[in-house]
Design a protein around this motif. Structure first.
Motif, PDB file in Angstrom:
ATOM      1  N   SER A   1       0.408  -2.252   0.693  1.00 12.82           N
ATOM      2  CA  SER A   1       1.556  -1.492   1.198  1.00 12.82           C
ATOM      3  C   SER A   1       2.821  -1.731   0.379  1.00 12.82           C
ATOM      4  O   SER A   1       3.817  -1.038   0.572  1.00 12.82           O
ATOM      5  CB  SER A   1       1.810  -1.789   2.678  1.00 12.82           C
ATOM      6  OG  SER A   1       2.203  -3.116   2.833  1.00 12.82           O
TER       7      SER A   1
ATOM      8  N   ASN B   1       0.194 -12.782   1.553  1.00 10.95           N
ATOM      9  CA  ASN B   1      -0.698 -12.831   2.714  1.00 10.95           C
ATOM     10  C   ASN B   1      -2.086 -13.351   2.350  1.00 10.95           C
ATOM     11  O   ASN B   1      -2.886 -13.607   3.228  1.00 10.95           O
ATOM     12  CB  ASN B   1      -0.815 -11.446   3.366  1.00 10.95           C
ATOM     13  CG  ASN B   1      -1.520 -10.453   2.483  1.00 10.95           C
ATOM     14  OD1 ASN B   1      -1.176 -10.316   1.304  1.00 10.95           O
ATOM     15  ND2 ASN B   1      -2.517  -9.768   2.999  1.00 10.95           N
TER      16      ASN B   1
ATOM     17  N   ASP C   1       9.168  -7.647   0.803  1.00  8.52           N
ATOM     18  CA  ASP C   1       8.187  -7.528   1.874  1.00  8.52           C
ATOM     19  C   ASP C   1       8.196  -8.858   2.631  1.00  8.52           C
ATOM     20  O   ASP C   1       7.701  -9.871   2.127  1.00  8.52           O
ATOM     21  CB  ASP C   1       6.820  -7.244   1.237  1.00  8.52           C
ATOM     22  CG  ASP C   1       5.695  -7.222   2.267  1.00  8.52           C
ATOM     23  OD1 ASP C   1       5.920  -7.641   3.416  1.00  8.52           O
ATOM     24  OD2 ASP C   1       4.591  -6.795   1.896  1.00  8.52           O
TER      25      ASP C   1
HETATM   26  N1  PMP Z   1       2.765  -6.813   3.594  1.00  5.89           N
HETATM   27  C1  PMP Z   1       2.125  -7.950   3.853  1.00  5.89           C
HETATM   28  C2  PMP Z   1       2.356  -9.143   2.969  1.00  5.89           C
HETATM   29  C3  PMP Z   1       1.256  -8.015   4.933  1.00  5.89           C
HETATM   30  O1  PMP Z   1       0.597  -9.139   5.183  1.00  5.89           O
HETATM   31  C4  PMP Z   1       1.086  -6.865   5.751  1.00  5.89           C
HETATM   32  C5  PMP Z   1       0.149  -6.886   6.949  1.00  5.89           C
HETATM   33  N2  PMP Z   1      -1.144  -7.306   6.644  1.00  5.89           N
HETATM   34  C6  PMP Z   1       1.778  -5.711   5.442  1.00  5.89           C
HETATM   35  C7  PMP Z   1       2.620  -5.724   4.360  1.00  5.89           C
HETATM   36  C8  PMP Z   1       1.638  -4.452   6.222  1.00  5.89           C
HETATM   37  O2  PMP Z   1       2.163  -4.595   7.492  1.00  5.89           O
HETATM   38  P1  PMP Z   1       1.915  -3.460   8.594  1.00  5.89           P
HETATM   39  O3  PMP Z   1       0.439  -3.208   8.612  1.00  5.89           O
HETATM   40  O4  PMP Z   1       2.393  -4.095   9.849  1.00  5.89           O
HETATM   41  O5  PMP Z   1       2.703  -2.267   8.197  1.00  5.89           O
END
Ligand code: PMP
Length: 422
Positions: free
Chosen positions: A127, A177, A202
């Motif tokens: 993302s 993550n 992020d």
């Molecule tokens: N960035 C990171 C580092 C994430 O861990 C996550 C969730 N796994 C996201 C973005 C996306 O978040 P969301 O699915 O809540 O939009």
């Protein structure tokens, strides 16, 4: 500050007392995917629907006023939580993904052109990659990456070769993550600003775990998700500096984001309404405010300290398991999660075998496929901790993993025979 004792707050999270697969006590080590939420948050969400629910910013009646007041109060809670100068710099969105897409579309379309550069890196979540790839496709901009070190940190010694006068935006995660790496956001902000670029952070994996101050970090945009920080799903935040948000066109069009509409066109509302088209996630936003209250009542420093104890312990215990490789840097450079691979079995099988023991972990590429590719693996298993995680749960994980690794290890006799054959 007094040490956080997770046992003392587990009764706030009734789900943690659940048993699964018959009589296995739940060991929930998947908070990086989505955390659990305490009764304090659930009660606030329930109260919204019981006592004060209506659409916000619309009706001239008591219920709408109650909902609007609570919704705007939640915005001010998030403002304080992030250390933002103004409450209108805090936009409610559906989550991190929506927040980053808003910046890439609205700010990106207006400020990035052919030949301009977008600086990313291989540890980003999809993302924080895909919206920038889409921006590059639309505009003819060029994507570059900050290389990683062998232990999974950004290689800042290479930064000068990729951060140039052509760089318009540096998008980076505060905490990975998958690797757990904590990135030096303040330094990256300084370096980005020195070449006239903006920095987009992020904070999905950092805001729940580390104290975050957007003014001290001097970031231009920051995104987070409520569901990873004891709040409801379906709500998140886009923080942006006032001057940048003011200059940006709206992203989604519809109700609430307008000043005037005629048959031929529209004018935009001011901040923050300009970026909150349609009915927002009302109860969820108010619930996120309650989550922030809850986290602050415990203290972000204490939470970070507690997770550091857990991750150091997990690192030590898991490192001792034969055939297990931990991804990412040493504990001093990471937040509260550990991803790993075993020589055998595959990540999905590990997760399934742990699940049979009541232990919930994540397996797969964790939306970081390029990172897994660069490590030469297709998947890993991730255990992630939060304020309610205990050392006993790390023990359970380590014991489960030792057993699983042992099940797939060639026996002494088979190993000897193989040696003879070789
Ligand atoms: N960035 C990171 C580092 C994430 O861990 C996550 C969730 N796994 C996201 C973005 C996306 O978040 P969301 O699915 O809540 O939009």
């Amino acid at each position: 500050t007094a040490q956080l004792l997770p046992e003392s707050l587990r009764s706030d999270f009734p789900i943690l007392a659940e048993h699964v697969h018959g009589d296995q006590p739940l060991v929930f080590l998947d908070s990086a995917a989505s955390s659990q939420r305490p009764l304090q948050v659930m009660n606030v969400v329930r109260d919204v629907y019981v006592r004060g629910y209506a659409n916000v910013h619309r009706g001239i009646h008591v219920m709408s006023e109650r909902a609007t007041d609570s919704y705007e109060e939640a915005r001010r809670k998030l403002q304080k939580f992030l250390g933002a100068k103004f409450d209108h710099e805090v936009i409610f969105t559906p989550g991190t993904t929506a927040s980053i897409n808003t910046v890439a579309r609205s700010w990106g379309n207006a400020n990035v052109g052919a030949g301009d550069e977008i600086l990313l890196n291989p540890m980003e979540h999809h993302s924080n990659l895909v919206p920038w790839f889409q921006l590059a496709e639309r505009t003819g901009a060029v994507v570059k990456h900050i290389p990683l070190t062998d232990d999974g940190r950004l290689d800042l010694s290479q930064l000068d070769s990729v951060l140039t006068e052509r760089t318009k935006v540096l998008a980076v995660t505060h905490v990975s993550n998958t690797l757990g790496t904590v990135n030096p956001v303040a330094e990256l902000a300084r370096r980005a600003h020195a070449v006239g670029a903006v920095i987009v952070v992020d904070a999905a994996q950092s805001a729940p775990h580390l104290a975050t101050n957007v003014v001290e970090l001097d970031v231009d945009f920051l995104a987070l998700s409520g569901h990873k920080m004891c709040g409801p799903s379906g709500v998140g935040i886009l923080y942006g500096k006032e001057s940048l948000l003011e200059a940006m066109p709206p992203f989604l069009g519809g109700g609430s984001m307008i000043g005037q509409v005629t048959l031929d066109g529209f004018t935009s509302a001011g901040l923050p309404a300009k970026f909150e088209a349609g009915t927002p996630p009302i109860a969820q936003a108010i619930g996120l405010g309650a989550a922030v209250d809850y986290l602050q009542s415990i203290g972000l420093e204490r939470i970070a300290q507690h997770e550091h104890v857990l991750v150091e312990y997990a690192y030590e215990k898991l490192s001792a398991i034969e055939g297990l490789t931990i991804l990412g840097p040493a504990p001093e450079h990471r937040a509260g999660l550990v991803s790993f691979v075993l020589t055998q079995p595959h990540a999905h099988d590990i997760a399934q075998l742990l699940d049979q023991r009541g232990i919930a972990v994540r397996a797969g590429h964790h939306c970081t496929q390029p990172l897994h590719d660069s490590l030469g693996i297709t998947a890993s298993t991730r255990a992630s901790f939060y304020l309610y995680s205990t050392l006993a749960e790390v023990d359970a994980l380590a014991a489960g993993l030792s057993e699983i690794a042992g099940m797939f290890r060639p026996t002494g006799r088979r190993r000897r025979r193989r040696k003879v054959e070789e």
